[in-house]
Design an enzyme around this catalytic site. Sequence first.
Site, PDB file in Angstrom:
ATOM      1  N   ASP A  14      12.329  21.718   3.107  1.00 37.67           N
ATOM      2  CA  ASP A  14      11.226  20.887   3.609  1.00 37.67           C
ATOM      3  C   ASP A  14       9.879  21.600   3.456  1.00 37.67           C
ATOM      4  OD1 ASP A  14      13.458  19.394   4.552  1.00 37.67           O
ATOM      5  OD2 ASP A  14      13.396  20.467   6.454  1.00 37.67           O
ATOM      6  N   GLU A 194      12.733   9.141   4.560  1.00 38.36           N
ATOM      7  CA  GLU A 194      12.202  10.230   5.375  1.00 38.36           C
ATOM      8  C   GLU A 194      11.293  11.110   4.528  1.00 38.36           C
ATOM      9  OE1 GLU A 194      15.688  12.337   6.709  1.00 38.36           O
ATOM     10  OE2 GLU A 194      15.886  13.461   4.835  1.00 38.36           O
TER      11      GLU A 194
END
Length: 316
Positions: A14, A194
């Site tokens: 991420d 997401e």
Amino acid sequence: MKQYPNPLIEQRADPYIVRHSDGYYYFIASVPEYDRLELRRAASLSELAQATPTVVWRKPASGPMSALIWAPELHVIDGKWYIYFAAAHSPEIADGLFQHRMFALECRDADPLSGEWQEKGRIYSHIDSFSLDATHFTHRGKHYYLWAQKDPAIRGNSNLYLAEMANPWTLQGEPVMLSKPELPWETVGFWVNEGPAAIVHGQRLFISYSASATDENYCIGLLWADIDSDITDPAQWHKSPQPVFRTSYEHRQFGPGHNSFTVDEDGNDVLVYHARNYTEIDGDPLYDPNRHTRIKPLTWDRQGMPVFGVPPADNH
């Protein structure tokens, strides 16, 4: 086209990289232990690999921010530093989902590595449900918050939502849903939208996002709207019918996703993302630490659309 070390930083998922007005690059990402927030700084993108991480916050032993610290991002808003991240009060799964909510930290000092970070608390949205992967961008002088969240009335793990901000830790107005998992490539393993990221080019505002389970099926999709349109009107947004960045079996790059955007030293756009170099995962993919941070140039076609290309193979 410029080649970077691949992977750039190992075991950092991420990833988020921002080039600040001081000329330095700042890097933040999920760590495999999911227990802290750390920053690193370097004068160039490539030098981030050797930069020493500085821990700026550790999760408490109990409470709403005490488990599974996920997907932090570092933003500069009105001259102050902010970290947005997701955390849970427990690592347990309830009703088929983790129990994350969204939180913010603020640093008013010029140097975020040595400055004091203050907890600004939870960022509340329209539903009290699983929520994560928040990002921030400005558009026409307004601040916007963009994130992923579960709506119990909609099938799947998370949809993408947008809201204006009253301040860097408070939303104002009713959030709007921009996208939900509905296409075949968004619904493999899990129904997921997401990890959104915003970028402007020409006359369009783009939002990339990640879809499906976090194994080799993970991939990046794309939304876009005219820059002069009302971006809080979901009807103004278009969705790519196919993923724009996905697994390359030829290059052994699996599940590229959860991207952000930055620029190189010359101001050219750069795609920041993570991917694994194998598919054989024991247990839950979230607990496999080898989602490595990778970067590559992002180019644009004659129509002004982004060209993500193919994930390049490991080169070291």
